[in-house]
Scaffold this motif. Structure first.
Motif, PDB file in Angstrom:
ATOM      1  N   LEU A   1       3.269  72.113   4.406  1.00 36.75           N
ATOM      2  CA  LEU A   1       3.277  71.109   3.351  1.00 36.75           C
ATOM      3  C   LEU A   1       3.584  69.738   3.929  1.00 36.75           C
ATOM      4  CD1 LEU A   1       5.334  73.130   0.696  1.00 36.75           C
ATOM      5  CD2 LEU A   1       2.889  73.306   1.273  1.00 36.75           C
ATOM      6  N   CYS A   2       2.631  68.821   3.815  1.00 38.80           N
ATOM      7  CA  CYS A   2       2.801  67.440   4.294  1.00 38.80           C
ATOM      8  C   CYS A   2       2.685  66.529   3.094  1.00 38.80           C
ATOM      9  CB  CYS A   2       1.750  67.117   5.351  1.00 38.80           C
ATOM     10  SG  CYS A   2       1.789  68.234   6.769  1.00 38.80           S
ATOM     11  N   LEU A   3       3.680  66.584   2.244  1.00 38.33           N
ATOM     12  CA  LEU A   3       3.631  65.970   0.922  1.00 38.33           C
ATOM     13  C   LEU A   3       4.964  65.301   0.589  1.00 38.33           C
ATOM     14  CD1 LEU A   3       2.200  69.144  -0.855  1.00 38.33           C
ATOM     15  CD2 LEU A   3       0.871  67.070  -0.386  1.00 38.33           C
ATOM     16  N   PRO A   4       4.975  64.397  -0.412  1.00 33.94           N
ATOM     17  CA  PRO A   4       6.257  63.896  -0.919  1.00 33.94           C
ATOM     18  C   PRO A   4       7.084  65.050  -1.497  1.00 33.94           C
ATOM     19  CG  PRO A   4       4.422  62.541  -1.673  1.00 33.94           C
ATOM     20  CD  PRO A   4       3.821  63.757  -1.046  1.00 33.94           C
ATOM     21  N   ASP A   5       8.374  64.807  -1.663  1.00 33.30           N
ATOM     22  CA  ASP A   5       9.288  65.875  -2.080  1.00 33.30           C
ATOM     23  C   ASP A   5       8.838  66.608  -3.346  1.00 33.30           C
ATOM     24  OD1 ASP A   5      10.704  64.938   0.055  1.00 33.30           O
ATOM     25  OD2 ASP A   5      12.580  64.645  -1.026  1.00 33.30           O
ATOM     26  N   ASP A   6       8.545  65.871  -4.399  1.00 35.51           N
ATOM     27  CA  ASP A   6       8.195  66.514  -5.663  1.00 35.51           C
ATOM     28  C   ASP A   6       6.910  67.326  -5.546  1.00 35.51           C
ATOM     29  OD1 ASP A   6      10.442  65.502  -6.879  1.00 35.51           O
ATOM     30  OD2 ASP A   6       9.409  63.820  -7.836  1.00 35.51           O
ATOM     31  N   ALA A   7       5.934  66.795  -4.814  1.00 36.54           N
ATOM     32  CA  ALA A   7       4.676  67.518  -4.629  1.00 36.54           C
ATOM     33  C   ALA A   7       4.900  68.770  -3.785  1.00 36.54           C
ATOM     34  CB  ALA A   7       3.641  66.610  -3.970  1.00 36.54           C
ATOM     35  N   ALA A   8       5.806  68.692  -2.800  1.00 34.92           N
ATOM     36  CA  ALA A   8       6.112  69.872  -1.985  1.00 34.92           C
ATOM     37  C   ALA A   8       6.743  70.960  -2.842  1.00 34.92           C
ATOM     38  CB  ALA A   8       7.040  69.486  -0.841  1.00 34.92           C
ATOM     39  N   LYS A   9       7.653  70.582  -3.721  1.00 30.71           N
ATOM     40  CA  LYS A   9       8.277  71.563  -4.619  1.00 30.71           C
ATOM     41  C   LYS A   9       7.231  72.191  -5.535  1.00 30.71           C
ATOM     42  CE  LYS A   9      12.819  69.319  -4.667  1.00 30.71           C
ATOM     43  NZ  LYS A   9      13.808  68.574  -5.485  1.00 30.71           N
ATOM     44  N   GLU A  10       6.282  71.385  -5.996  1.00 35.72           N
ATOM     45  CA  GLU A  10       5.212  71.917  -6.836  1.00 35.72           C
ATOM     46  C   GLU A  10       4.396  72.948  -6.062  1.00 35.72           C
ATOM     47  OE1 GLU A  10       2.028  69.839  -9.696  1.00 35.72           O
ATOM     48  OE2 GLU A  10       1.512  69.653  -7.571  1.00 35.72           O
ATOM     49  N   SER A  11       4.068  72.635  -4.802  1.00 35.97           N
ATOM     50  CA  SER A  11       3.284  73.567  -3.996  1.00 35.97           C
ATOM     51  C   SER A  11       4.004  74.891  -3.818  1.00 35.97           C
ATOM     52  CB  SER A  11       2.963  72.952  -2.632  1.00 35.97           C
ATOM     53  OG  SER A  11       2.043  71.892  -2.755  1.00 35.97           O
ATOM     54  N   VAL A  12       5.308  74.832  -3.566  1.00 33.73           N
ATOM     55  CA  VAL A  12       6.082  76.067  -3.415  1.00 33.73           C
ATOM     56  C   VAL A  12       6.029  76.877  -4.711  1.00 33.73           C
ATOM     57  CG1 VAL A  12       8.391  77.024  -3.042  1.00 33.73           C
ATOM     58  CG2 VAL A  12       7.588  75.124  -1.638  1.00 33.73           C
ATOM     59  N   SER A  13       6.101  76.188  -5.838  1.00 35.43           N
ATOM     60  CA  SER A  13       6.071  76.894  -7.130  1.00 35.43           C
ATOM     61  C   SER A  13       4.716  77.532  -7.419  1.00 35.43           C
ATOM     62  CB  SER A  13       6.429  75.927  -8.266  1.00 35.43           C
ATOM     63  OG  SER A  13       5.363  75.017  -8.525  1.00 35.43           O
ATOM     64  N   LEU A  14       3.658  77.049  -6.769  1.00 36.25           N
ATOM     65  CA  LEU A  14       2.323  77.591  -6.991  1.00 36.25           C
ATOM     66  C   LEU A  14       2.075  78.881  -6.207  1.00 36.25           C
ATOM     67  CD1 LEU A  14       0.157  74.315  -6.846  1.00 36.25           C
ATOM     68  CD2 LEU A  14       0.825  75.629  -8.883  1.00 36.25           C
ATOM     69  N   ILE A  15       2.947  79.187  -5.258  1.00 41.32           N
ATOM     70  CA  ILE A  15       2.793  80.407  -4.461  1.00 41.32           C
ATOM     71  C   ILE A  15       3.361  81.574  -5.259  1.00 41.32           C
ATOM     72  CG2 ILE A  15       3.415  81.576  -2.325  1.00 41.32           C
ATOM     73  CD1 ILE A  15       3.672  78.778  -1.046  1.00 41.32           C
TER      74      ILE A  15
ATOM     75  N   ALA B   1       7.321  69.815   5.449  1.00 36.35           N
ATOM     76  CA  ALA B   1       7.648  68.617   6.228  1.00 36.35           C
ATOM     77  C   ALA B   1       8.347  67.537   5.416  1.00 36.35           C
ATOM     78  CB  ALA B   1       6.374  68.048   6.856  1.00 36.35           C
ATOM     79  N   SER B   2       8.595  67.780   4.127  1.00 32.73           N
ATOM     80  CA  SER B   2       9.293  66.793   3.304  1.00 32.73           C
ATOM     81  C   SER B   2      10.803  66.972   3.452  1.00 32.73           C
ATOM     82  CB  SER B   2       8.891  66.955   1.835  1.00 32.73           C
ATOM     83  OG  SER B   2       9.591  68.038   1.232  1.00 32.73           O
ATOM     84  N   THR B   3      11.561  66.168   2.700  1.00 33.95           N
ATOM     85  CA  THR B   3      13.020  66.311   2.721  1.00 33.95           C
ATOM     86  C   THR B   3      13.522  67.270   1.648  1.00 33.95           C
ATOM     87  OG1 THR B   3      13.360  64.461   1.206  1.00 33.95           O
ATOM     88  CG2 THR B   3      13.288  63.943   3.549  1.00 33.95           C
ATOM     89  N   ALA B   4      12.608  67.879   0.904  1.00 33.87           N
ATOM     90  CA  ALA B   4      12.987  68.651  -0.290  1.00 33.87           C
ATOM     91  C   ALA B   4      13.945  69.797   0.006  1.00 33.87           C
ATOM     92  CB  ALA B   4      11.732  69.173  -0.982  1.00 33.87           C
ATOM     93  N   TYR B   5      13.782  70.458   1.147  1.00 36.16           N
ATOM     94  CA  TYR B   5      14.554  71.677   1.399  1.00 36.16           C
ATOM     95  C   TYR B   5      15.361  71.632   2.692  1.00 36.16           C
ATOM     96  CZ  TYR B   5      11.391  73.480  -2.196  1.00 36.16           C
ATOM     97  OH  TYR B   5      10.691  73.669  -3.369  1.00 36.16           O
ATOM     98  N   ARG B   6      15.571  70.465   3.246  1.00 40.09           N
ATOM     99  CA  ARG B   6      16.174  70.392   4.581  1.00 40.09           C
ATOM    100  C   ARG B   6      17.633  70.831   4.648  1.00 40.09           C
ATOM    101  NH1 ARG B   6      13.272  64.851   6.486  1.00 40.09           N
ATOM    102  NH2 ARG B   6      11.223  65.772   6.944  1.00 40.09           N
TER     103      ARG B   6
END
Length: 316
Positions: free
Chosen positions: A56-70, A80-85
């Protein structure tokens, strides 16, 4: 069978560099989304769930959305965002941070790629705390300079448009609330937030981090050689490391501190400078903000997760 890799956000700076680093890999099948469907949630969901590893090479909110789509239990993720560091449920993707970190990354389903700025301070300060040379409560200052690509598309556009009038060095984050500070605290094992002053330079990529230490207040003041030895001992326990330590030297300057020295590689080089009479030490790390600081680290983590030898791959 080739592992299927989907780079969600492949058109961004980090995504493009990851794709370039994976080009020619016969052990991988890189899934790609059509340009006109990059904002199509259904198509992104299909590809995320079809991948063995999603990067995931996305802003934080978009990265969280991608994780939720799995919605399967097999797709593994490198974010690669700061969402889960600093999320305890995610493995921190800095393999050289600790002796067992590469194994944690290799076994993890979810890996958070580290930020560029924190890696230098972490790899120089953490070994000193682990060795008992510095207390976790020791006041730390971090100064750093990065190429303007570290600021993403908007900063790249600003600098390239400014041309000769661009600022040669521009400090920022002067409210001392930079988003990378949380990583520095947690993974350096500090009790308190460091005073972090980042700056952007008028060049595309490459970075240097500086951690000055005023050691006179310690009950037992270490020498520069003792600090160098502690960092060397730490690195000696890391397998397949891309981080090296320069020999301890009493020198006034060195061209190796040019922030662009390791551009387009996954290398990081550490330096220890000291004046024992003044109980002063400077810890320095030189690396590429787009390499070890972003795309190179992501490919290194991908290789670990797939059981591929990083030294035999294009991670460097």
């Amino acid at each position: 069978m080739a592992a299927k890799i989907f780079i969600d956000g492949e058109a961004g700076t980090t995504g493009l560099q990851i794709r370039e680093r994976l080009a020619g890999r016969r052990d991988l099948e890189v899934l790609s989304i059509a340009a006109d469907k990059r904002k199509d949630q259904d198509e992104r969901k299909r590809l995320l769930n079809a991948a063995d590893v999603a990067i995931l090479c996305l802003p934080d909110d978009a990265a969280k959305e991608s994780v939720s789509l799995i919605d399967n239990d097999t797709t593994r993720v490198i974010d690669a965002s700061t969402a889960y560091r600093v999320d305890p449920n995610w493995a921190y993707g800095f393999a050289e941070m600790d002796k067992g970190q590469s194994d944690k990354i290799a076994k993890a389903r979810f890996v958070s790629n580290p930020g560029c700025y924190p890696q230098g301070p972490i790899i120089t300060v953490r070994p000193l705390i682990d060795a008992g040379i510095l207390p976790a409560s020791f006041p730390i200052t971090v100064n750093a300079i990065s190429g303007y690509t570290g600021g993403g598309k908007s900063m790249i556009g600003e600098y390239e448009a400014a041309g000769a009038s661009a600022s040669k060095v521009m400090p920022y984050g002067l409210t001392f609330q930079h988003k990378h500070v949380a990583e520095m605290v947690k993974y350096s094992t500090l009790d308190h937030a460091p005073l972090f002053v980042p700056a952007v330079g008028d060049y595309a990529q490459g970075m240097v981090t500086f951690v000055p230490l005023q050691l006179h207040q310690l009950d037992k003041v270490p020498t520069g050689r003792e600090i160098h030895a502690a960092i060397a001992d730490h690195l000696a326990g890391i397998k397949d490391s891309f981080v090296t330590l320069a020999p301890y030297e009493e020198i006034a300057k060195t061209p190796e501190l040019d922030p662009q020295t390791y551009n387009n590689t996954n290398a990081m080089k550490l330096h220890v400078f000291a004046n024992d009479a003044r109980a002063q030490v400077l810890l320095v790390a030189v690396y590429d903000n787009l390499g070890k600081g972003a795309s190179g680290a992501a490919v290194q983590n991908l290789n670990l997760m797939l059981g591929v030898s990083a030294k035999d791959s294009v991670a460097a």
